[in-house]
Structure formats: structure tokens, C-alpha cells
Design a protein around this motif. Structure first.
Motif, PDB file in Angstrom:
ATOM      1  N   VAL A  54       0.828  -1.204   0.000  1.00  0.00           N
ATOM      2  CA  VAL A  54       0.000   0.000   0.000  1.00  0.00           C
ATOM      3  C   VAL A  54       0.867   1.261   0.000  1.00  0.00           C
ATOM      4  O   VAL A  54       0.660   2.178  -0.797  1.00  0.00           O
ATOM      5  CB  VAL A  54      -0.956  -0.015   1.208  1.00  0.00           C
ATOM      6  CG1 VAL A  54      -1.678   1.323   1.333  1.00  0.00           C
ATOM      7  CG2 VAL A  54      -1.972  -1.145   1.072  1.00  0.00           C
ATOM      8  N   TRP A  55       1.858   1.310   0.896  1.00  0.00           N
ATOM      9  CA  TRP A  55       2.690   2.520   0.945  1.00  0.00           C
ATOM     10  C   TRP A  55       3.614   2.622  -0.263  1.00  0.00           C
ATOM     11  O   TRP A  55       3.893   3.724  -0.729  1.00  0.00           O
ATOM     12  CB  TRP A  55       3.484   2.542   2.257  1.00  0.00           C
ATOM     13  CG  TRP A  55       2.794   3.353   3.307  1.00  0.00           C
ATOM     14  CD1 TRP A  55       2.868   4.694   3.487  1.00  0.00           C
ATOM     15  CD2 TRP A  55       1.879   2.879   4.313  1.00  0.00           C
ATOM     16  NE1 TRP A  55       2.076   5.098   4.541  1.00  0.00           N
ATOM     17  CE2 TRP A  55       1.451   4.009   5.069  1.00  0.00           C
ATOM     18  CE3 TRP A  55       1.390   1.635   4.650  1.00  0.00           C
ATOM     19  CZ2 TRP A  55       0.572   3.910   6.142  1.00  0.00           C
ATOM     20  CZ3 TRP A  55       0.507   1.530   5.713  1.00  0.00           C
ATOM     21  CH2 TRP A  55       0.105   2.653   6.448  1.00  0.00           C
ATOM     22  N   THR A  56       4.075   1.494  -0.793  1.00  0.00           N
ATOM     23  CA  THR A  56       4.880   1.550  -2.015  1.00  0.00           C
ATOM     24  C   THR A  56       4.047   2.093  -3.168  1.00  0.00           C
ATOM     25  O   THR A  56       4.533   2.910  -3.965  1.00  0.00           O
ATOM     26  CB  THR A  56       5.430   0.160  -2.363  1.00  0.00           C
ATOM     27  OG1 THR A  56       6.302  -0.282  -1.307  1.00  0.00           O
ATOM     28  CG2 THR A  56       6.210   0.190  -3.668  1.00  0.00           C
ATOM     29  N   ASP A  57       2.797   1.645  -3.280  1.00  0.00           N
ATOM     30  CA  ASP A  57       1.899   2.193  -4.300  1.00  0.00           C
ATOM     31  C   ASP A  57       1.749   3.700  -4.152  1.00  0.00           C
ATOM     32  O   ASP A  57       1.754   4.440  -5.141  1.00  0.00           O
ATOM     33  CB  ASP A  57       0.518   1.527  -4.180  1.00  0.00           C
ATOM     34  CG  ASP A  57       0.311   0.431  -5.217  1.00  0.00           C
ATOM     35  OD1 ASP A  57       1.267   0.155  -5.972  1.00  0.00           O
ATOM     36  OD2 ASP A  57      -0.786  -0.143  -5.277  1.00  0.00           O
ATOM     37  N   LEU A  58       1.595   4.151  -2.919  1.00  0.00           N
ATOM     38  CA  LEU A  58       1.446   5.593  -2.675  1.00  0.00           C
ATOM     39  C   LEU A  58       2.717   6.340  -3.056  1.00  0.00           C
ATOM     40  O   LEU A  58       2.658   7.408  -3.684  1.00  0.00           O
ATOM     41  CB  LEU A  58       1.108   5.816  -1.199  1.00  0.00           C
ATOM     42  CG  LEU A  58       0.926   7.270  -0.749  1.00  0.00           C
ATOM     43  CD1 LEU A  58      -0.205   7.939  -1.524  1.00  0.00           C
ATOM     44  CD2 LEU A  58       0.667   7.332   0.754  1.00  0.00           C
ATOM     45  N   PHE A  59       3.863   5.804  -2.702  1.00  0.00           N
ATOM     46  CA  PHE A  59       5.126   6.464  -3.042  1.00  0.00           C
ATOM     47  C   PHE A  59       5.356   6.484  -4.553  1.00  0.00           C
ATOM     48  O   PHE A  59       5.865   7.472  -5.107  1.00  0.00           O
ATOM     49  CB  PHE A  59       6.287   5.758  -2.338  1.00  0.00           C
ATOM     50  CG  PHE A  59       6.492   6.205  -0.916  1.00  0.00           C
ATOM     51  CD1 PHE A  59       5.408   6.508  -0.111  1.00  0.00           C
ATOM     52  CD2 PHE A  59       7.753   6.316  -0.373  1.00  0.00           C
ATOM     53  CE1 PHE A  59       5.581   6.928   1.202  1.00  0.00           C
ATOM     54  CE2 PHE A  59       7.948   6.730   0.936  1.00  0.00           C
ATOM     55  CZ  PHE A  59       6.852   7.032   1.727  1.00  0.00           C
ATOM     56  N   ILE A  60       4.993   5.401  -5.249  1.00  0.00           N
ATOM     57  CA  ILE A  60       5.132   5.376  -6.712  1.00  0.00           C
ATOM     58  C   ILE A  60       4.187   6.389  -7.344  1.00  0.00           C
ATOM     59  O   ILE A  60       4.532   7.055  -8.330  1.00  0.00           O
ATOM     60  CB  ILE A  60       4.855   3.958  -7.242  1.00  0.00           C
ATOM     61  CG1 ILE A  60       5.982   3.006  -6.833  1.00  0.00           C
ATOM     62  CG2 ILE A  60       4.701   3.961  -8.766  1.00  0.00           C
ATOM     63  CD1 ILE A  60       5.739   1.552  -7.221  1.00  0.00           C
ATOM     64  N   LEU A  61       2.978   6.534  -6.782  1.00  0.00           N
ATOM     65  CA  LEU A  61       2.037   7.523  -7.287  1.00  0.00           C
ATOM     66  C   LEU A  61       2.620   8.924  -7.177  1.00  0.00           C
ATOM     67  O   LEU A  61       2.542   9.729  -8.119  1.00  0.00           O
ATOM     68  CB  LEU A  61       0.722   7.424  -6.501  1.00  0.00           C
ATOM     69  CG  LEU A  61      -0.378   8.424  -6.869  1.00  0.00           C
ATOM     70  CD1 LEU A  61      -0.844   8.214  -8.299  1.00  0.00           C
ATOM     71  CD2 LEU A  61      -1.548   8.309  -5.893  1.00  0.00           C
ATOM     72  N   VAL A  62       3.217   9.242  -6.032  1.00  0.00           N
ATOM     73  CA  VAL A  62       3.865  10.554  -5.847  1.00  0.00           C
ATOM     74  C   VAL A  62       5.008  10.720  -6.840  1.00  0.00           C
ATOM     75  O   VAL A  62       5.167  11.783  -7.462  1.00  0.00           O
ATOM     76  CB  VAL A  62       4.374  10.686  -4.394  1.00  0.00           C
ATOM     77  CG1 VAL A  62       5.267  11.908  -4.247  1.00  0.00           C
ATOM     78  CG2 VAL A  62       3.199  10.767  -3.422  1.00  0.00           C
ATOM     79  N   GLU A  63       5.807   9.680  -6.999  1.00  0.00           N
ATOM     80  CA  GLU A  63       6.930   9.725  -7.938  1.00  0.00           C
ATOM     81  C   GLU A  63       6.448   9.991  -9.368  1.00  0.00           C
ATOM     82  O   GLU A  63       7.052  10.775 -10.113  1.00  0.00           O
ATOM     83  CB  GLU A  63       7.683   8.399  -7.867  1.00  0.00           C
ATOM     84  CG  GLU A  63       8.938   8.337  -8.722  1.00  0.00           C
ATOM     85  CD  GLU A  63       9.654   7.005  -8.546  1.00  0.00           C
ATOM     86  OE1 GLU A  63      10.706   6.988  -7.902  1.00  0.00           O
ATOM     87  OE2 GLU A  63       9.135   5.993  -9.052  1.00  0.00           O
ATOM     88  N   ARG A  64       5.348   9.357  -9.746  1.00  0.00           N
ATOM     89  CA  ARG A  64       4.804   9.540 -11.090  1.00  0.00           C
ATOM     90  C   ARG A  64       4.263  10.957 -11.279  1.00  0.00           C
ATOM     91  O   ARG A  64       4.424  11.562 -12.329  1.00  0.00           O
ATOM     92  CB  ARG A  64       3.712   8.503 -11.351  1.00  0.00           C
ATOM     93  CG  ARG A  64       3.182   8.501 -12.782  1.00  0.00           C
ATOM     94  CD  ARG A  64       2.124   7.438 -12.963  1.00  0.00           C
ATOM     95  NE  ARG A  64       2.664   6.091 -12.859  1.00  0.00           N
ATOM     96  CZ  ARG A  64       2.243   5.177 -11.999  1.00  0.00           C
ATOM     97  NH1 ARG A  64       1.266   5.445 -11.151  1.00  0.00           N
ATOM     98  NH2 ARG A  64       2.798   3.979 -11.981  1.00  0.00           N
ATOM     99  N   TRP A  65       3.612  11.498 -10.270  1.00  0.00           N
ATOM    100  CA  TRP A  65       3.090  12.864 -10.349  1.00  0.00           C
ATOM    101  C   TRP A  65       4.224  13.883 -10.549  1.00  0.00           C
ATOM    102  O   TRP A  65       4.088  14.837 -11.301  1.00  0.00           O
ATOM    103  CB  TRP A  65       2.336  13.211  -9.075  1.00  0.00           C
ATOM    104  CG  TRP A  65       0.927  12.698  -9.035  1.00  0.00           C
ATOM    105  CD1 TRP A  65       0.191  12.214 -10.082  1.00  0.00           C
ATOM    106  CD2 TRP A  65       0.091  12.593  -7.884  1.00  0.00           C
ATOM    107  NE1 TRP A  65      -1.049  11.816  -9.663  1.00  0.00           N
ATOM    108  CE2 TRP A  65      -1.147  12.041  -8.311  1.00  0.00           C
ATOM    109  CE3 TRP A  65       0.245  12.904  -6.540  1.00  0.00           C
ATOM    110  CZ2 TRP A  65      -2.206  11.812  -7.445  1.00  0.00           C
ATOM    111  CZ3 TRP A  65      -0.802  12.672  -5.668  1.00  0.00           C
ATOM    112  CH2 TRP A  65      -2.021  12.136  -6.112  1.00  0.00           C
TER     113      TRP A  65
END
Length: 475
Positions: free
Chosen positions: A114-125
Motif C-alpha cells: 500500500v505505501w509503495t503504491d502511494l510512493f510510486i504515485l507521488v513519484e509519477r506525479w
């Protein structure tokens, strides 16, 4: 003749930059991420009125007073079996879902995922999709743009990590009060230490380690094989349909090739960096993003969806022969999953029954062994007991002590003229109690007399008891 190059036994980790993907499984992961993070961050701030003498936080692990509050439920230390039962249910639930659907816990609800998904989302943004992030990673020179993007990403990650550590400590103290104490530097050092540790681990695990935690640190990939069998549904590649692979030529497929056009879409979206077409692998967390990516490609080239799909090994032989796969329910409902479901339900029902039949009063009795008994000047024999009276009500209650067993025995409370004790609300009150046997009432051939202590709530009529023994030699 030159020496041969030495064999490379170690290769540096190449970061994985998953490509953005759309589809049903990706949408499901978004929903689960929002719900689970929402529960984690919001729960400590929910209020629950329990009365003037009790905390009003809905979910609170009160270590100082040794209580666990969960909305209307209050768990005391002597009721730890409720926590143990919940842990057993969690384990059985994990076995059940793994047996039916493989590593769905890892792919959808594991905190690391869950937190890796969130961090990847931030990275993509901040840095862009996969190709843009790859170019930035391979750019050796640190110009102003790369420094700005990396610094923005790391600061955002750090803020999320700090919120994660901060939310955790709010479960152990009154959240609004602790928040003020944290910002005014009046909180206990343990709170700051816990936040610092969780901030650091979340920042490193979610931002940098990512799939390395799943592969090397987590034991579950190595245990899961014991929970799975040939009927377990897991993500797989229909090799008999996709091979031999080929490329589109002028927008058309060669009739001699399979449906897989080797576009690498399934690999590019995988957060673990594996190729599902190589078969089952320990690294696969069955997040099903490769299914979404492949289905999208199949639709574009006019081929049926499901080249990569959730399926079981037992489907392979039948599908190769042209038979349809077995219905999902036949894979899910089989002896192993039924057994896990039955055990899980049995533990759950047992906990519910124990919760509803428990009383709001209780007692513990500990005989004082030094000395075991005392012979008084009038020849009577006295035993001493340390009794704890638990009042789990929200107001003070009068508790009446009595005993049954031997009619000659009488009970006395130290420092009191009656057998009634006022026990404060939500308290375990220690009471030193004496049991006296008049001279000659204990048979000479006996040195142990069994009896039962009773406590009664004079307000509600609730009763509790504990069996113990009276020690002493008669004349």
C-alpha cells in the motif's frame, strides 16, 4: 593469451519504474489503498463517549492503564484471550485467502504494498511516467531540474512517512492532546523516538527498498507454497495460446504465431520487475496489473482478453484441449478452503460468545503463603488472601464478599467492619481478606478445606466466584 574475465557473482540492483496502467484490478487497488490508508490515518480521531471517567477515543491502546478500547468494547489484561483469538483469526484468514487466491494479501492489502503504491504515485506525479523516470534515472549529470524533481519527491515522501509514524503513536494516547504535546515539545521521548523510527523505515522501505522487502525481508513468499495447491487461483500466462510470440506487421498478426506480440506491457507495469510469461515466480505478488496491461493490448489488436489471467494449474490440461476453464467457485470452494473457513468461523463465533457472556465484574484470589496460616490466641485458624475486585462499569459499585463451602468459615475484610467494599469505576481494587475457622471446626485429620469466594455487585446483582483452599491443622 589474456586471462578470462572473473565471473560476476553480484549485480547492483536496477530500480524498477512501473508504467501507469488502467483496468479493473488497478481500480480495485486504488480503492483498497484509499480505504486502508483512510482507516489508518482517521481512526485515532474518532470519538466515542464512554462516560466521565473513561477516555473518549474510539480506538485506544492505553498501555499506562493496561486497557484496549475498541468503540463499545473494553479489553482488560486478564482478557488477552480476545487479542489472541483475533490473531488466530488473522492467521487463518491469511491461510484461507492464500489457498483460494494466492498472494492476494501481498498484492492488495499488505502495508508494504500500500505505501509503495502511494510512493510510486507521488513519484509519477512529480517525475512523470515510466519513460520519463527512466531518462531521469539514467541522466548522470545533476542539473537544476533533476535536483528540483528529486528534492520535491523526497520531501513529499518524508512528509508521508512522518504522517505514518505520527498516526501510529496516536493509537496509544489521546490523539488531540498528543498532537499539541508533539508540536509544543512536551510529548514523552518515546513518542518522538517511535515517530522517528517509523518515519525512517517508511521512507526507506516505500521509497527505495520497495520490492526488495518482499523478496528478501518478508518470509511469506517462502511459506506460501504450503498454503497453495494445483487448484489455487493465481496470476498466470496462457502459454499455449500466446506462443510462439511475434510482432505485428502492418497491423496484422502472422497466422503461425500466437496472440502474444511481445510488447512487454506486462513487464513494464509489474512493480516486482518480473516477466509473468516465464511462469510462476516467488517474486510475484499477484497484484494483477499485468492482467490489466495485457487485456488492454488484446483489445487493441482484436484478440480475446485473458492471455494473462487468474487461473489454476488444473485448468491447463483442459484448456490446451479446448475445454473451458472450471468455474471460479469450484476452485474457491474445495476441502482445504472449507476447512480454513470452518476453523475461522469457529474461532470468531467463540470470541463473540465470550464477549456477550462476560460479566462486568470479576475477581482474582491469591492466597498468602508466608505464613500459610496463623493460629490465633483463642485457638482459631486464620488464612490471608489477596483479592482483586474488578469493576468494569463506568461508575462506582458496592461489592459484597462472601464464601460458601464450609459453614464454619467466616470472611473478614482488613480495615472494614462489613463485607461490603466500594470499588471505583473501571478499577481493579486490591483487598486484603482474612478467612477464619473457629477453634475445633477444622478436623484434625485434614489440613486443606476447599471453599468458594463469591463477590456480588449489590447494584446489578451480577456475581463472580473463585475456588480456593483453606489451610490449617485442627486440634
Amino acid at each position: 593469451m589474456s586471462q578470462a574475465e572473473p565471473e560476476q557473482l553480484y549485480a547492483a540492483r536496477e530500480p524498477i519504474f512501473p508504467k501507469k496502467v488502467y483496468g479493473n484490478f488497478r481500480n480495485l487497488k486504488w480503492v483498497i489503498m484509499i480505504v486502508t490508508l483512510g482507516i489508518y490515518y482517521v481512526t485515532p480521531w474518532i470519538r466515542w463517549d464512554r462516560g466521565p471517567s473513561l477516555p473518549d477515543q474510539a480506538v485506544l491502546l492505553d498501555m499506562a492503564n493496561r486497557r484496549f478500547y475498541f468503540f463499545w468494547i473494553e479489553i482488560w489484561p486478564h482478557e488477552f484471550y480476545f487479542i489472541a483469538g483475533l490473531l488466530v483469526m488473522a492467521g487463518l484468514g491469511l491461510f484461507l485467502f492464500t489457498s483460494a487466491l494466492g498472494r492476494v494479501w501481498c498484492g492488495y492489502t499488505c502495508p508494504q504494498t500500500v505505501w509503495t503504491d502511494l510512493f510510486i504515485l507521488v513519484e509519477r506525479w512529480i517525475e512523470g511516467d515510466r519513460n520519463a523516470r527512466l531518462r531521469l534515472h539514467r541522466q548522470k549529470k545533476w542539473d537544476f531540474r533533476k535536483a528540483r524533481l528529486r528534492l520535491t519527491k523526497w520531501v513529499t515522501w518524508l512528509l508521508i512517512a512522518m504522517a505514518t509514524g505520527g498516526a501510529w503513536v496516536f493509537y496509544f494516547a489521546d490523539a488531540p492532546t498528543l498532537l499539541v504535546d508533539l508540536f509544543t515539545l512536551n510529548a514523552h521521548p518515546i513518542a518522538y523516538t517511535t515517530i522517528a523510527i517509523l518515519t525512517g523505515t517508511t521512507f526507506l522501505f516505500g521509497g527505495f527498498a520497495r520490492e526488495q522487502i518482499c523478496i528478501y525481508a518478508c518470509p511469506w513468499p517462502r511459506i506460501q507454497a504450503a498454503m497453495m495447491d494445483e487448484d489455487t487461483l493465481t496470476v498466470g500466462y496462457r502459454e499455449w495460446r500466446g506462443e510462439p510470440r511475434g510482432k505485428l506487421r502492418k497491423g496484422k498478426l502472422d497466422p503461425e504465431q500466437g496472440d502474444c506480440i511481445d510488447c512487454m506491457a506486462c513487464v513494464n507495469v509489474c512493480p516486482m520487475g518480473i516477466d509473468i510469461r516465464n511462469g510462476q515466480q516467488m517474486e510475484c505478488i499477484t497484484c494483477a496489473l499485468c492482467i490489466d496491461a495485457c487485456d488492454e493490448v488484446m483489445e487493441k489488436i482484436g484478440k480475446p482478453r485473458g492471455l494473462i489471467d487468474y487461473m489454476a494449474f488444473t485448468d491447463e490440461e483442459g484448456e490446451r484441449a479446448g475445454k473451458p476453464p472450471k468455474p471460479i467457485w469450484k476452485h474457491v470452494f474445495r476441502p482445504r478452503t472449507v476447512l480454513y473457513t470452518g476453523l475461522w468461523s469457529l474461532v470468531g463465533v467463540g470470541l463473540l460468545v465470550a464477549l456477550f457472556i462476560r460479566t462486568d465484574i470479576d475477581m482474582t484470589v491469591a492466597p498468602v503463603r508466608n505464613p500459610t496460616y496463623v493460629t490465633m490466641s483463642d485457638g482459631s485458624i486464620r488464612n490471608t488472601y489477596e483479592i482483586k475486585l474488578r469493576n468494569m462499569h463506568g461508575e462506582e459499585r458496592p461489592f459484597v464478599l462472601s464464601l460458601t463451602g464450609d459453614p464454619a468459615l467466616r470472611v473478614e475484610i482488613e480495615g472494614a467492619d462489613t463485607q461490603t467494599v466500594m470499588v471505583p469505576a473501571d478499577t481493579a481494587l486490591p483487598v486484603r481478606t482474612y478467612v477464619v475457622a473457629p477453634s475445633g471446626s477444622v478436623p484434625a485429620e485434614s489440613d486443606r478445606v476447599e471453599f468458594r469466594f463469591w463477590v456480588e455487585d449489590a447494584t446489578s446483582g451480577e456475581r463472580a466466584f473463585k475456588d480456593t483452599v483453606f489451610n490449617g491443622k485442627g486440634d
